[in-house]
Motif scaffolding. Sequence first.
Motif, PDB file in Angstrom:
ATOM      1  N   ILE A  39      47.596 -13.734  20.334  1.00  0.00           N
ATOM      2  CA  ILE A  39      46.667 -13.920  19.215  1.00  0.00           C
ATOM      3  C   ILE A  39      47.012 -13.040  18.015  1.00  0.00           C
ATOM      4  O   ILE A  39      47.183 -13.546  16.904  1.00  0.00           O
ATOM      5  CB  ILE A  39      45.202 -13.732  19.662  1.00  0.00           C
ATOM      6  N   PRO A  40      47.151 -11.714  18.158  1.00  0.00           N
ATOM      7  CA  PRO A  40      47.466 -10.917  16.960  1.00  0.00           C
ATOM      8  C   PRO A  40      48.862 -11.198  16.409  1.00  0.00           C
ATOM      9  O   PRO A  40      49.066 -11.157  15.196  1.00  0.00           O
ATOM     10  CB  PRO A  40      47.316  -9.471  17.415  1.00  0.00           C
ATOM     11  N   LEU A  41      49.823 -11.499  17.281  1.00  0.00           N
ATOM     12  CA  LEU A  41      51.166 -11.806  16.790  1.00  0.00           C
ATOM     13  C   LEU A  41      51.165 -13.103  15.984  1.00  0.00           C
ATOM     14  O   LEU A  41      51.802 -13.201  14.933  1.00  0.00           O
ATOM     15  CB  LEU A  41      52.155 -11.904  17.960  1.00  0.00           C
ATOM     16  N   HIS A  42      50.444 -14.100  16.460  1.00  0.00           N
ATOM     17  CA  HIS A  42      50.356 -15.371  15.748  1.00  0.00           C
ATOM     18  C   HIS A  42      49.626 -15.191  14.412  1.00  0.00           C
ATOM     19  O   HIS A  42      50.039 -15.743  13.394  1.00  0.00           O
ATOM     20  CB  HIS A  42      49.639 -16.400  16.615  1.00  0.00           C
TER      21      HIS A  42
ATOM     22  N   ASP B 233      58.671 -22.617  -8.400  1.00  0.00           N
ATOM     23  CA  ASP B 233      58.583 -23.451  -9.607  1.00  0.00           C
ATOM     24  C   ASP B 233      57.185 -24.009  -9.861  1.00  0.00           C
ATOM     25  O   ASP B 233      56.950 -24.619 -10.899  1.00  0.00           O
ATOM     26  CB  ASP B 233      59.570 -24.622  -9.493  1.00  0.00           C
ATOM     27  N   ASP B 234      56.278 -23.815  -8.925  1.00  0.00           N
ATOM     28  CA  ASP B 234      54.929 -24.368  -9.048  1.00  0.00           C
ATOM     29  C   ASP B 234      54.151 -23.648 -10.145  1.00  0.00           C
ATOM     30  O   ASP B 234      54.273 -22.447 -10.318  1.00  0.00           O
ATOM     31  CB  ASP B 234      54.200 -24.219  -7.704  1.00  0.00           C
ATOM     32  N   ARG B 235      53.358 -24.394 -10.900  1.00  0.00           N
ATOM     33  CA  ARG B 235      52.515 -23.796 -11.946  1.00  0.00           C
ATOM     34  C   ARG B 235      51.045 -24.099 -11.722  1.00  0.00           C
ATOM     35  O   ARG B 235      50.224 -23.904 -12.595  1.00  0.00           O
ATOM     36  CB  ARG B 235      52.951 -24.264 -13.347  1.00  0.00           C
ATOM     37  N   ASN B 236      50.717 -24.620 -10.530  1.00  0.00           N
ATOM     38  CA  ASN B 236      49.321 -24.864 -10.148  1.00  0.00           C
ATOM     39  C   ASN B 236      48.998 -23.951  -8.971  1.00  0.00           C
ATOM     40  O   ASN B 236      49.493 -24.155  -7.869  1.00  0.00           O
ATOM     41  CB  ASN B 236      49.098 -26.325  -9.755  1.00  0.00           C
ATOM     42  N   ALA B 237      48.175 -22.961  -9.219  1.00  0.00           N
ATOM     43  CA  ALA B 237      47.843 -21.984  -8.186  1.00  0.00           C
ATOM     44  C   ALA B 237      46.603 -22.400  -7.413  1.00  0.00           C
ATOM     45  O   ALA B 237      45.819 -23.238  -7.862  1.00  0.00           O
ATOM     46  CB  ALA B 237      47.618 -20.617  -8.828  1.00  0.00           C
ATOM     47  N   GLU B 238      46.438 -21.810  -6.258  1.00  0.00           N
ATOM     48  CA  GLU B 238      45.230 -21.942  -5.460  1.00  0.00           C
ATOM     49  C   GLU B 238      44.645 -20.551  -5.289  1.00  0.00           C
ATOM     50  O   GLU B 238      45.376 -19.582  -5.078  1.00  0.00           O
ATOM     51  CB  GLU B 238      45.550 -22.514  -4.083  1.00  0.00           C
ATOM     52  N   LEU B 239      43.324 -20.460  -5.377  1.00  0.00           N
ATOM     53  CA  LEU B 239      42.684 -19.172  -5.158  1.00  0.00           C
ATOM     54  C   LEU B 239      42.795 -18.800  -3.685  1.00  0.00           C
ATOM     55  O   LEU B 239      42.717 -19.655  -2.812  1.00  0.00           O
ATOM     56  CB  LEU B 239      41.220 -19.207  -5.588  1.00  0.00           C
ATOM     57  N   VAL B 240      42.980 -17.517  -3.417  1.00  0.00           N
ATOM     58  CA  VAL B 240      43.160 -17.026  -2.052  1.00  0.00           C
ATOM     59  C   VAL B 240      41.874 -16.356  -1.588  1.00  0.00           C
ATOM     60  O   VAL B 240      41.314 -15.520  -2.294  1.00  0.00           O
ATOM     61  CB  VAL B 240      44.337 -16.016  -1.990  1.00  0.00           C
ATOM     62  N   LYS B 241      41.446 -16.734  -0.399  1.00  0.00           N
ATOM     63  CA  LYS B 241      40.272 -16.101   0.192  1.00  0.00           C
ATOM     64  C   LYS B 241      40.684 -14.765   0.802  1.00  0.00           C
ATOM     65  O   LYS B 241      41.841 -14.587   1.187  1.00  0.00           O
ATOM     66  CB  LYS B 241      39.673 -17.003   1.268  1.00  0.00           C
ATOM     67  N   PRO B 242      39.757 -13.845   0.931  1.00  0.00           N
ATOM     68  CA  PRO B 242      40.098 -12.550   1.537  1.00  0.00           C
ATOM     69  C   PRO B 242      40.665 -12.723   2.935  1.00  0.00           C
ATOM     70  O   PRO B 242      40.175 -13.532   3.723  1.00  0.00           O
ATOM     71  CB  PRO B 242      38.761 -11.807   1.580  1.00  0.00           C
ATOM     72  N   GLN B 243      41.709 -11.952   3.248  1.00  0.00           N
ATOM     73  CA  GLN B 243      42.372 -12.092   4.538  1.00  0.00           C
ATOM     74  C   GLN B 243      41.695 -11.294   5.643  1.00  0.00           C
ATOM     75  O   GLN B 243      42.077 -11.398   6.793  1.00  0.00           O
ATOM     76  CB  GLN B 243      43.834 -11.682   4.418  1.00  0.00           C
ATOM     77  N   TRP B 244      40.699 -10.500   5.323  1.00  0.00           N
ATOM     78  CA  TRP B 244      40.026  -9.748   6.384  1.00  0.00           C
ATOM     79  C   TRP B 244      39.298 -10.683   7.330  1.00  0.00           C
ATOM     80  O   TRP B 244      39.048 -10.333   8.473  1.00  0.00           O
ATOM     81  CB  TRP B 244      39.076  -8.706   5.805  1.00  0.00           C
ATOM     82  N   ASN B 245      38.978 -11.904   6.889  1.00  0.00           N
ATOM     83  CA  ASN B 245      38.277 -12.845   7.758  1.00  0.00           C
ATOM     84  C   ASN B 245      39.081 -13.152   9.012  1.00  0.00           C
ATOM     85  O   ASN B 245      38.542 -13.189  10.113  1.00  0.00           O
ATOM     86  CB  ASN B 245      37.986 -14.148   7.019  1.00  0.00           C
TER      87      ASN B 245
ATOM     88  N   TRP C  55      41.386 -11.322  10.424  1.00  0.00           N
ATOM     89  CA  TRP C  55      41.481 -10.149  11.288  1.00  0.00           C
ATOM     90  C   TRP C  55      40.166  -9.866  11.991  1.00  0.00           C
ATOM     91  O   TRP C  55      40.140  -9.349  13.099  1.00  0.00           O
ATOM     92  CB  TRP C  55      41.975  -8.935  10.509  1.00  0.00           C
ATOM     93  N   THR C  56      39.045 -10.213  11.368  1.00  0.00           N
ATOM     94  CA  THR C  56      37.753 -10.078  12.039  1.00  0.00           C
ATOM     95  C   THR C  56      37.701 -11.017  13.241  1.00  0.00           C
ATOM     96  O   THR C  56      37.275 -10.616  14.330  1.00  0.00           O
ATOM     97  CB  THR C  56      36.602 -10.399  11.057  1.00  0.00           C
ATOM     98  N   LEU C  57      38.160 -12.249  13.054  1.00  0.00           N
ATOM     99  CA  LEU C  57      38.190 -13.203  14.165  1.00  0.00           C
ATOM    100  C   LEU C  57      39.140 -12.747  15.273  1.00  0.00           C
ATOM    101  O   LEU C  57      38.838 -12.885  16.460  1.00  0.00           O
ATOM    102  CB  LEU C  57      38.585 -14.585  13.664  1.00  0.00           C
ATOM    103  N   VAL C  58      40.285 -12.197  14.884  1.00  0.00           N
ATOM    104  CA  VAL C  58      41.237 -11.694  15.876  1.00  0.00           C
ATOM    105  C   VAL C  58      40.599 -10.557  16.674  1.00  0.00           C
ATOM    106  O   VAL C  58      40.702 -10.508  17.905  1.00  0.00           O
ATOM    107  CB  VAL C  58      42.543 -11.229  15.202  1.00  0.00           C
TER     108      VAL C  58
END
Length: 154
Positions: free
Chosen positions: A32-35, A113-125, A127-130
Amino acid sequence: MIEGVLRSRHSSHAAFMGALLMVALSLTMLYIPLHAAAHLATSSRNTGVLTVTGCSYEPTSKGYFTATCRGDFRSDSGAIAAKNVTVSFQRSSDVEITPMAGRQWRAQLRSIDDRNAELVKPQWNIWTLVFIAEAVLGAWLIAQAVWLSRRLSG
């Protein structure tokens, strides 16, 4: 005599299955943590900060607003620096999507080369699940070890 043989076989079978379950739990606790770490490393290649230069928004038919914001993007690694990158998203009011120029958002580009970004959600979520999954599996592994030791000693 037959009862004793059957109990002995049942007991050894239960012990074997208990030990097999402990091995499976241990391997899962390693996987799980490695994945999760591999997933985060892959998804963060083109992740960085979008510094907003301006936004426009349009109301939708359902009372929401679609925002289109432009800005300058710089990846965390410094490998990507792009101007005039856009990001679009929906909000329930225009107050939430009218940022001041200079505001910084975590964003991700799909490619260099992409010029259309996506907003990133916090990554702590993730790790909380892990952590929660690891705690549950660890408690199960301890309970299984206690059960197995009692089974083998009794």
